[in-house]
Motif scaffolding. Structure first.
Motif, PDB file in Angstrom:
ATOM      1  N   SER A  63      -0.364  -4.418  14.647  1.00  0.00           N
ATOM      2  CA  SER A  63      -1.509  -5.160  14.116  1.00  0.00           C
ATOM      3  C   SER A  63      -2.491  -5.401  15.257  1.00  0.00           C
ATOM      4  O   SER A  63      -2.157  -5.271  16.438  1.00  0.00           O
ATOM      5  CB  SER A  63      -1.060  -6.493  13.529  1.00  0.00           C
ATOM      6  OG  SER A  63      -0.450  -7.297  14.533  1.00  0.00           O
ATOM      7  N   PRO A  99       4.017  -5.387  11.981  1.00  0.00           N
ATOM      8  CA  PRO A  99       4.118  -5.718  10.562  1.00  0.00           C
ATOM      9  C   PRO A  99       4.628  -4.597   9.668  1.00  0.00           C
ATOM     10  O   PRO A  99       5.138  -4.858   8.589  1.00  0.00           O
ATOM     11  CB  PRO A  99       2.679  -6.097  10.195  1.00  0.00           C
ATOM     12  CG  PRO A  99       2.054  -6.524  11.482  1.00  0.00           C
ATOM     13  CD  PRO A  99       2.656  -5.599  12.503  1.00  0.00           C
ATOM     14  N   VAL A 108       8.260  -4.038   5.899  1.00  0.00           N
ATOM     15  CA  VAL A 108       7.001  -4.750   6.151  1.00  0.00           C
ATOM     16  C   VAL A 108       7.306  -6.237   6.300  1.00  0.00           C
ATOM     17  O   VAL A 108       8.301  -6.737   5.749  1.00  0.00           O
ATOM     18  CB  VAL A 108       5.969  -4.542   5.022  1.00  0.00           C
ATOM     19  CG1 VAL A 108       5.646  -3.069   4.837  1.00  0.00           C
ATOM     20  CG2 VAL A 108       6.416  -5.158   3.714  1.00  0.00           C
ATOM     21  N   HIS A 109       6.469  -6.933   7.057  1.00  0.00           N
ATOM     22  CA  HIS A 109       6.607  -8.380   7.135  1.00  0.00           C
ATOM     23  C   HIS A 109       6.439  -8.972   5.736  1.00  0.00           C
ATOM     24  O   HIS A 109       5.656  -8.469   4.915  1.00  0.00           O
ATOM     25  CB  HIS A 109       5.568  -8.954   8.087  1.00  0.00           C
ATOM     26  CG  HIS A 109       5.908  -8.736   9.532  1.00  0.00           C
ATOM     27  ND1 HIS A 109       5.150  -9.226  10.565  1.00  0.00           N
ATOM     28  CD2 HIS A 109       6.946  -8.076  10.123  1.00  0.00           C
ATOM     29  CE1 HIS A 109       5.691  -8.883  11.726  1.00  0.00           C
ATOM     30  NE2 HIS A 109       6.772  -8.188  11.482  1.00  0.00           N
ATOM     31  N   GLU A 168       4.911 -11.381   4.390  1.00  0.00           N
ATOM     32  CA  GLU A 168       3.582 -11.743   3.874  1.00  0.00           C
ATOM     33  C   GLU A 168       2.767 -10.522   3.450  1.00  0.00           C
ATOM     34  O   GLU A 168       1.727 -10.651   2.795  1.00  0.00           O
ATOM     35  CB  GLU A 168       2.800 -12.542   4.918  1.00  0.00           C
ATOM     36  CG  GLU A 168       2.485 -11.811   6.200  1.00  0.00           C
ATOM     37  CD  GLU A 168       3.574 -11.929   7.260  1.00  0.00           C
ATOM     38  OE1 GLU A 168       3.276 -11.653   8.439  1.00  0.00           O
ATOM     39  OE2 GLU A 168       4.715 -12.298   6.906  1.00  0.00           O
ATOM     40  N   LEU A 169       3.220  -9.319   3.812  1.00  0.00           N
ATOM     41  CA  LEU A 169       2.516  -8.095   3.424  1.00  0.00           C
ATOM     42  C   LEU A 169       3.102  -7.442   2.182  1.00  0.00           C
ATOM     43  O   LEU A 169       2.530  -6.497   1.649  1.00  0.00           O
ATOM     44  CB  LEU A 169       2.537  -7.082   4.574  1.00  0.00           C
ATOM     45  CG  LEU A 169       1.687  -7.378   5.798  1.00  0.00           C
ATOM     46  CD1 LEU A 169       1.757  -6.216   6.778  1.00  0.00           C
ATOM     47  CD2 LEU A 169       0.248  -7.657   5.413  1.00  0.00           C
ATOM     48  N   GLU A 178       3.918  -6.993  -1.626  1.00  0.00           N
ATOM     49  CA  GLU A 178       3.552  -7.427  -2.959  1.00  0.00           C
ATOM     50  C   GLU A 178       4.824  -7.733  -3.756  1.00  0.00           C
ATOM     51  O   GLU A 178       5.923  -7.287  -3.418  1.00  0.00           O
ATOM     52  CB  GLU A 178       2.732  -6.342  -3.666  1.00  0.00           C
ATOM     53  CG  GLU A 178       1.366  -6.080  -3.068  1.00  0.00           C
ATOM     54  CD  GLU A 178       0.342  -7.162  -3.417  1.00  0.00           C
ATOM     55  OE1 GLU A 178       0.749  -8.219  -3.969  1.00  0.00           O
ATOM     56  OE2 GLU A 178      -0.846  -6.954  -3.136  1.00  0.00           O
ATOM     57  N   VAL A 202       1.871  -2.601  -0.353  1.00  0.00           N
ATOM     58  CA  VAL A 202       1.488  -3.458   0.767  1.00  0.00           C
ATOM     59  C   VAL A 202       0.286  -4.299   0.349  1.00  0.00           C
ATOM     60  O   VAL A 202      -0.641  -3.801  -0.298  1.00  0.00           O
ATOM     61  CB  VAL A 202       1.133  -2.610   2.007  1.00  0.00           C
ATOM     62  CG1 VAL A 202       0.523  -3.477   3.110  1.00  0.00           C
ATOM     63  CG2 VAL A 202       2.371  -1.888   2.525  1.00  0.00           C
ATOM     64  N   ARG A 203       0.304  -5.563   0.704  1.00  0.00           N
ATOM     65  CA  ARG A 203      -0.827  -6.449   0.419  1.00  0.00           C
ATOM     66  C   ARG A 203      -1.945  -6.087   1.394  1.00  0.00           C
ATOM     67  O   ARG A 203      -2.007  -6.554   2.519  1.00  0.00           O
ATOM     68  CB  ARG A 203      -0.385  -7.900   0.570  1.00  0.00           C
ATOM     69  CG  ARG A 203      -1.404  -8.932   0.116  1.00  0.00           C
ATOM     70  CD  ARG A 203      -0.777 -10.304  -0.004  1.00  0.00           C
ATOM     71  NE  ARG A 203       0.180 -10.353  -1.105  1.00  0.00           N
ATOM     72  CZ  ARG A 203       1.376 -10.941  -1.020  1.00  0.00           C
ATOM     73  NH1 ARG A 203       1.785 -11.479   0.112  1.00  0.00           N
ATOM     74  NH2 ARG A 203       2.176 -10.960  -2.070  1.00  0.00           N
ATOM     75  N   GLY A 261      -4.017  -8.450   3.608  1.00  0.00           N
ATOM     76  CA  GLY A 261      -3.354  -9.111   4.729  1.00  0.00           C
ATOM     77  C   GLY A 261      -3.025  -8.202   5.895  1.00  0.00           C
ATOM     78  O   GLY A 261      -2.552  -8.664   6.934  1.00  0.00           O
ATOM     79  N   TRP A 262      -3.256  -6.906   5.746  1.00  0.00           N
ATOM     80  CA  TRP A 262      -2.891  -5.938   6.776  1.00  0.00           C
ATOM     81  C   TRP A 262      -4.063  -5.710   7.715  1.00  0.00           C
ATOM     82  O   TRP A 262      -5.127  -5.268   7.291  1.00  0.00           O
ATOM     83  CB  TRP A 262      -2.427  -4.647   6.118  1.00  0.00           C
ATOM     84  CG  TRP A 262      -2.173  -3.471   7.019  1.00  0.00           C
ATOM     85  CD1 TRP A 262      -2.530  -2.180   6.758  1.00  0.00           C
ATOM     86  CD2 TRP A 262      -1.506  -3.431   8.285  1.00  0.00           C
ATOM     87  NE1 TRP A 262      -2.131  -1.354   7.777  1.00  0.00           N
ATOM     88  CE2 TRP A 262      -1.498  -2.091   8.731  1.00  0.00           C
ATOM     89  CE3 TRP A 262      -0.916  -4.414   9.089  1.00  0.00           C
ATOM     90  CZ2 TRP A 262      -0.920  -1.708   9.944  1.00  0.00           C
ATOM     91  CZ3 TRP A 262      -0.343  -4.030  10.300  1.00  0.00           C
ATOM     92  CH2 TRP A 262      -0.344  -2.698  10.711  1.00  0.00           C
ATOM     93  N   THR A 290      -2.389  -0.538  -5.912  1.00  0.00           N
ATOM     94  CA  THR A 290      -2.023  -1.843  -5.393  1.00  0.00           C
ATOM     95  C   THR A 290      -1.931  -2.836  -6.527  1.00  0.00           C
ATOM     96  O   THR A 290      -2.407  -2.591  -7.633  1.00  0.00           O
ATOM     97  CB  THR A 290      -3.050  -2.308  -4.348  1.00  0.00           C
ATOM     98  OG1 THR A 290      -4.353  -2.033  -4.851  1.00  0.00           O
ATOM     99  CG2 THR A 290      -2.864  -1.596  -3.038  1.00  0.00           C
TER     100      THR A 290
END
Length: 214
Positions: free
Chosen positions: A80, A136, A166-167, A169-170, A172, A178-179, A182-183, A208
């Motif tokens: 990131s 991430p 993925v972390h 928070e990323l 969905e 992947v969100r 937030g990336w 998405t």
């Protein structure tokens, strides 16, 4: 002096001869396994994914190309934008000892790349190479082909994608996407580190969460 090329209805362009051609690609930290079983970690930006295959462009003198030519396990850790300083700490290091002739005077040997960069190794689940906890997106993979390119000093490595982490928070809710909002990938642009701005739009093929049928 700029040699201009006139384009109909557009601004003039200049013909240039850049020392590198990195118009904007994501930074990937490639973790691999050294001959003695220890971990190597190296930053790169010549990485693309087609389907479930990643294609890497690597210098043939580096430790990473030697490792991937010998042992197939690796992890592609996508950095990131907040990690640019850690990436830069890795930049002048090589796992090779002695330092290859093409890197002499610029690089230094470092066997503990994770420690030198201040990053945390996490065991891979399906490969022997470690993941980078701070990245991430972490893609475990296995080399299916490693060859020397027609261009001197350039190696081409194909990696089969096996598992994607993925972390939290990323991720969905469907655990497939992947969100994107937030990336914040770290981009390498003509040897400069650059972040990204807000999302501009999406391709018609995007699936998405916002566009996935309920």
């Amino acid at each position: 002096m700029c040699r201009r090329v006139r384009l109909a209805g557009m601004s003039e362009s200049c013909v240039i001869d850049p020392p590198v051609v990195y118009p904007g690609t994501p930074v990937v930290l490639v973790s691999s396994v050294n001959a003695d079983g220890s971990a190597n970690l190296a930053p790169m930006s010549s990485a693309w994914v087609v389907g479930r295959t990643a294609v890497l462009g690597l210098g043939t003198e580096g430790q990473t190309f030697a490792n991937l030519s010998r042992r197939a396990d690796c992890v592609l850790n996508y950095a990131s934008e907040s990690l640019w300083r850690q990436v830069e700490r890795l930049a002048p290091l090589t796992g090779a000892d002695p330092v290859p002739a093409g890197k002499a005077g610029v690089f230094r040997t470092e066997r503990d790349k994770f420690g030198a960069a201040g990053l945390t190794p996490v065991a891979g689940e399906v490969v022997a190479a470690p993941r980078v906890a701070e990245c991430p997106i972490q893609v475990e993979g296995r080399v299916v082909s490693a060859r020397v390119s027609a261009e001197e000093g350039v190696g081409v490595v194909e990696v089969a994608v096996l598992r994607v982490h993925v972390h939290e928070e990323l991720a969905e809710a469907d655990l497939r996407h992947v969100r994107v909002a937030g990336w914040r990938p770290l981009l390498y642009v003509f040897r400069h580190y650059v972040g990204v701005g807000a999302e501009l739009g999406r391709t018609f093929r995007a699936t998405t969460a916002a566009s996935v049928p309920s």
